[in-house]
Motif scaffolding. Structure first.
Motif, PDB file in Angstrom:
ATOM      1  N   TYR A 150       0.847  -1.201   0.000  1.00  0.00           N
ATOM      2  CA  TYR A 150       0.000   0.000   0.000  1.00  0.00           C
ATOM      3  C   TYR A 150       0.874   1.241   0.000  1.00  0.00           C
ATOM      4  O   TYR A 150       2.010   1.204   0.473  1.00  0.00           O
ATOM      5  CB  TYR A 150      -0.897   0.025   1.249  1.00  0.00           C
ATOM      6  N   GLN A 151       0.323   2.335  -0.503  1.00  0.00           N
ATOM      7  CA  GLN A 151       0.994   3.636  -0.443  1.00  0.00           C
ATOM      8  C   GLN A 151       0.371   4.521   0.633  1.00  0.00           C
ATOM      9  O   GLN A 151       1.017   5.428   1.125  1.00  0.00           O
ATOM     10  CB  GLN A 151       0.902   4.355  -1.790  1.00  0.00           C
ATOM     11  N   ASP A 152      -0.868   4.254   0.983  1.00  0.00           N
ATOM     12  CA  ASP A 152      -1.585   5.072   1.956  1.00  0.00           C
ATOM     13  C   ASP A 152      -1.740   4.287   3.265  1.00  0.00           C
ATOM     14  O   ASP A 152      -2.287   3.182   3.276  1.00  0.00           O
ATOM     15  CB  ASP A 152      -2.966   5.446   1.400  1.00  0.00           C
ATOM     16  N   TYR A 153      -1.270   4.868   4.365  1.00  0.00           N
ATOM     17  CA  TYR A 153      -1.269   4.200   5.660  1.00  0.00           C
ATOM     18  C   TYR A 153      -2.682   3.876   6.150  1.00  0.00           C
ATOM     19  O   TYR A 153      -2.941   2.761   6.618  1.00  0.00           O
ATOM     20  CB  TYR A 153      -0.517   5.084   6.660  1.00  0.00           C
ATOM     21  N   ALA A 154      -3.604   4.815   6.060  1.00  0.00           N
ATOM     22  CA  ALA A 154      -4.979   4.579   6.513  1.00  0.00           C
ATOM     23  C   ALA A 154      -5.612   3.421   5.737  1.00  0.00           C
ATOM     24  O   ALA A 154      -6.281   2.556   6.321  1.00  0.00           O
ATOM     25  CB  ALA A 154      -5.823   5.845   6.377  1.00  0.00           C
ATOM     26  N   THR A 155      -5.400   3.384   4.430  1.00  0.00           N
ATOM     27  CA  THR A 155      -5.926   2.297   3.610  1.00  0.00           C
ATOM     28  C   THR A 155      -5.293   0.967   4.008  1.00  0.00           C
ATOM     29  O   THR A 155      -5.974  -0.050   4.128  1.00  0.00           O
ATOM     30  CB  THR A 155      -5.675   2.581   2.113  1.00  0.00           C
ATOM     31  N   ALA A 156      -3.974   0.985   4.234  1.00  0.00           N
ATOM     32  CA  ALA A 156      -3.268  -0.238   4.631  1.00  0.00           C
ATOM     33  C   ALA A 156      -3.815  -0.778   5.948  1.00  0.00           C
ATOM     34  O   ALA A 156      -4.046  -1.988   6.085  1.00  0.00           O
ATOM     35  CB  ALA A 156      -1.774   0.038   4.744  1.00  0.00           C
ATOM     36  N   LEU A 157      -4.027   0.103   6.915  1.00  0.00           N
ATOM     37  CA  LEU A 157      -4.564  -0.334   8.204  1.00  0.00           C
ATOM     38  C   LEU A 157      -5.963  -0.928   8.044  1.00  0.00           C
ATOM     39  O   LEU A 157      -6.274  -1.972   8.634  1.00  0.00           O
ATOM     40  CB  LEU A 157      -4.594   0.837   9.194  1.00  0.00           C
ATOM     41  N   ALA A 158      -6.794  -0.279   7.237  1.00  0.00           N
ATOM     42  CA  ALA A 158      -8.174  -0.742   7.057  1.00  0.00           C
ATOM     43  C   ALA A 158      -8.243  -2.067   6.302  1.00  0.00           C
ATOM     44  O   ALA A 158      -9.032  -2.952   6.661  1.00  0.00           O
ATOM     45  CB  ALA A 158      -8.984   0.325   6.317  1.00  0.00           C
ATOM     46  N   LYS A 159      -7.446  -2.211   5.253  1.00  0.00           N
ATOM     47  CA  LYS A 159      -7.544  -3.420   4.417  1.00  0.00           C
ATOM     48  C   LYS A 159      -6.726  -4.589   4.949  1.00  0.00           C
ATOM     49  O   LYS A 159      -7.172  -5.733   4.885  1.00  0.00           O
ATOM     50  CB  LYS A 159      -7.134  -3.089   2.986  1.00  0.00           C
ATOM     51  N   ALA A 160      -5.523  -4.338   5.450  1.00  0.00           N
ATOM     52  CA  ALA A 160      -4.665  -5.428   5.919  1.00  0.00           C
ATOM     53  C   ALA A 160      -5.060  -5.905   7.323  1.00  0.00           C
ATOM     54  O   ALA A 160      -4.761  -7.032   7.690  1.00  0.00           O
ATOM     55  CB  ALA A 160      -3.204  -4.989   5.907  1.00  0.00           C
ATOM     56  N   ARG A 161      -5.682  -5.033   8.132  1.00  0.00           N
ATOM     57  CA  ARG A 161      -6.102  -5.335   9.499  1.00  0.00           C
ATOM     58  C   ARG A 161      -4.987  -5.966  10.334  1.00  0.00           C
ATOM     59  O   ARG A 161      -5.165  -7.038  10.921  1.00  0.00           O
ATOM     60  CB  ARG A 161      -7.350  -6.224   9.495  1.00  0.00           C
ATOM     61  N   PRO A 162      -3.836  -5.311  10.413  1.00  0.00           N
ATOM     62  CA  PRO A 162      -2.733  -5.896  11.189  1.00  0.00           C
ATOM     63  C   PRO A 162      -2.977  -5.805  12.691  1.00  0.00           C
ATOM     64  O   PRO A 162      -3.670  -4.905  13.173  1.00  0.00           O
ATOM     65  CB  PRO A 162      -1.539  -5.032  10.789  1.00  0.00           C
ATOM     66  N   GLU A 163      -2.419  -6.755  13.413  1.00  0.00           N
ATOM     67  CA  GLU A 163      -2.430  -6.704  14.878  1.00  0.00           C
ATOM     68  C   GLU A 163      -1.147  -6.040  15.384  1.00  0.00           C
ATOM     69  O   GLU A 163      -1.121  -5.508  16.487  1.00  0.00           O
ATOM     70  CB  GLU A 163      -2.527  -8.111  15.446  1.00  0.00           C
ATOM     71  N   VAL A 164      -0.098  -6.134  14.571  1.00  0.00           N
ATOM     72  CA  VAL A 164       1.204  -5.566  14.898  1.00  0.00           C
ATOM     73  C   VAL A 164       1.667  -4.730  13.714  1.00  0.00           C
ATOM     74  O   VAL A 164       1.577  -5.172  12.569  1.00  0.00           O
ATOM     75  CB  VAL A 164       2.249  -6.677  15.181  1.00  0.00           C
ATOM     76  N   VAL A 165       2.139  -3.516  13.995  1.00  0.00           N
ATOM     77  CA  VAL A 165       2.689  -2.662  12.945  1.00  0.00           C
ATOM     78  C   VAL A 165       4.112  -2.271  13.332  1.00  0.00           C
ATOM     79  O   VAL A 165       4.351  -1.812  14.446  1.00  0.00           O
ATOM     80  CB  VAL A 165       1.845  -1.384  12.729  1.00  0.00           C
ATOM     81  N   HIS A 166       5.038  -2.488  12.419  1.00  0.00           N
ATOM     82  CA  HIS A 166       6.413  -2.002  12.577  1.00  0.00           C
ATOM     83  C   HIS A 166       6.445  -0.602  11.969  1.00  0.00           C
ATOM     84  O   HIS A 166       6.152  -0.439  10.780  1.00  0.00           O
ATOM     85  CB  HIS A 166       7.399  -2.874  11.799  1.00  0.00           C
ATOM     86  N   ILE A 167       6.791   0.393  12.758  1.00  0.00           N
ATOM     87  CA  ILE A 167       6.877   1.760  12.256  1.00  0.00           C
ATOM     88  C   ILE A 167       8.349   2.073  12.039  1.00  0.00           C
ATOM     89  O   ILE A 167       9.109   2.260  12.983  1.00  0.00           O
ATOM     90  CB  ILE A 167       6.213   2.753  13.227  1.00  0.00           C
ATOM     91  N   VAL A 168       8.742   2.088  10.765  1.00  0.00           N
ATOM     92  CA  VAL A 168      10.144   2.262  10.393  1.00  0.00           C
ATOM     93  C   VAL A 168      10.238   3.499   9.495  1.00  0.00           C
ATOM     94  O   VAL A 168      10.589   3.428   8.331  1.00  0.00           O
ATOM     95  CB  VAL A 168      10.686   1.001   9.678  1.00  0.00           C
ATOM     96  N   THR A 169       9.846   4.631  10.069  1.00  0.00           N
ATOM     97  CA  THR A 169       9.768   5.885   9.331  1.00  0.00           C
ATOM     98  C   THR A 169      10.585   6.956  10.049  1.00  0.00           C
ATOM     99  O   THR A 169      11.187   6.700  11.086  1.00  0.00           O
ATOM    100  CB  THR A 169       8.296   6.343   9.233  1.00  0.00           C
ATOM    101  N   ASN A 170      10.532   8.153   9.536  1.00  0.00           N
ATOM    102  CA  ASN A 170      11.216   9.281  10.150  1.00  0.00           C
ATOM    103  C   ASN A 170      10.685   9.503  11.562  1.00  0.00           C
ATOM    104  O   ASN A 170       9.465   9.551  11.754  1.00  0.00           O
ATOM    105  CB  ASN A 170      10.977  10.519   9.276  1.00  0.00           C
ATOM    106  N   PRO A 171      11.549   9.655  12.563  1.00  0.00           N
ATOM    107  CA  PRO A 171      11.072   9.766  13.948  1.00  0.00           C
ATOM    108  C   PRO A 171      10.280  11.028  14.263  1.00  0.00           C
ATOM    109  O   PRO A 171       9.710  11.127  15.339  1.00  0.00           O
ATOM    110  CB  PRO A 171      12.357   9.708  14.773  1.00  0.00           C
ATOM    111  N   THR A 172      10.165  11.957  13.347  1.00  0.00           N
ATOM    112  CA  THR A 172       9.388  13.165  13.617  1.00  0.00           C
ATOM    113  C   THR A 172       7.884  12.946  13.434  1.00  0.00           C
ATOM    114  O   THR A 172       7.102  13.828  13.745  1.00  0.00           O
ATOM    115  CB  THR A 172       9.838  14.326  12.708  1.00  0.00           C
ATOM    116  N   ARG A 173       7.470  11.770  12.941  1.00  0.00           N
ATOM    117  CA  ARG A 173       6.048  11.520  12.662  1.00  0.00           C
ATOM    118  C   ARG A 173       5.441  10.454  13.571  1.00  0.00           C
ATOM    119  O   ARG A 173       4.354   9.967  13.311  1.00  0.00           O
ATOM    120  CB  ARG A 173       5.889  11.083  11.212  1.00  0.00           C
ATOM    121  N   ARG A 174       6.083  10.058  14.602  1.00  0.00           N
ATOM    122  CA  ARG A 174       5.649   8.924  15.412  1.00  0.00           C
ATOM    123  C   ARG A 174       4.244   9.069  16.008  1.00  0.00           C
ATOM    124  O   ARG A 174       3.476   8.116  16.023  1.00  0.00           O
ATOM    125  CB  ARG A 174       6.631   8.678  16.560  1.00  0.00           C
ATOM    126  N   VAL A 175       3.927  10.223  16.547  1.00  0.00           N
ATOM    127  CA  VAL A 175       2.658  10.381  17.246  1.00  0.00           C
ATOM    128  C   VAL A 175       1.484  10.113  16.307  1.00  0.00           C
ATOM    129  O   VAL A 175       0.585   9.328  16.639  1.00  0.00           O
ATOM    130  CB  VAL A 175       2.551  11.770  17.903  1.00  0.00           C
TER     131      VAL A 175
END
Length: 189
Positions: free
Chosen positions: A52-77
């Motif tokens: 996916y390219q869009d995070y909201a879409t990925a969360l809705a369609k993939a329905r993960p229980e665990v997400v690895h957030i491996v992005t720029n640390p300024t966007r964590r919240v």
């Protein structure tokens, strides 16, 4: 089988994905990356079925229980808040978990309000140097009681500092420090 997803498919994400063949009970079902070519290459390399390219879409369609957030640390919240709102049970955040104290407080608030587990990976405590018991024996059997520890690290403090602090906690039996002094010099771009 628990469903997992990786957000951000850059260089550090490879270290998150490559362990999945050895993790029982976990399945890497999706990845999300703004750059479609990089996302597809990552998915192909690790056999991930959905990209996916869009995070909201990925969360809705993939329905993960665990997400690895491996992005720029300024966007964590925002990323953690979105995961919590989507019903994710745990996020594994690449270090540093936050840069600003306000962000760290916001993450703690999200965890408290939602029950989402927020973790960061500090795998060095599982390296042979730590698990063999040799360093523990030296520290606890030969040195005696410790009242002051001084340590340093080379390289990027945001990258290596969390590992150093985790090793200290590990070797000091998770002791809570009474005070911490820090100093930095130079510049690392």
């Amino acid at each position: 089988m628990h469903r997992a997803m990786i957000l951000g498919c850059g260089a550090r994400a490879h270290w998150h994905a490559c362990v999945y063949p050895q993790v029982e009970g976990m399945e890497l079902v999706a990845c999300c990356e703004l750059d479609p070519e990089r996302g597809q290459a990552f998915a192909t390399e690790f056999g991930i079925p959905a990209v996916y390219q869009d995070y909201a879409t990925a969360l809705a369609k993939a329905r993960p229980e665990v997400v690895h957030i491996v992005t720029n640390p300024t966007r964590r919240v925002a990323e953690v808040e979105a995961a919590a709102a989507a019903g994710v049970r745990a996020v594994i955040v690449e270090k540093p978990i936050a840069i600003r104290p306000g962000d760290l407080r916001a993450l703690a608030d999200i965890e408290r309000r939602t029950g989402l587990h927020i973790l960061t990976n500090s795998q060095r405590r599982y390296f042979p140097e730590a698990t063999s018991g040799v360093l523990h024996a030296i520290i606890h059997e030969r040195l005696g009681d410790l009242y002051f520890v001084r340590c340093s690290t080379r390289g990027n403090l945001m990258g290596m500092g969390p590992h150093l602090m985790d090793w200290l906690l590990c070797f000091l039996n998770e002791a809570r420090p009474e005070a911490v002094w820090a100093m930095g010099y130079g510049r690392s771009d």
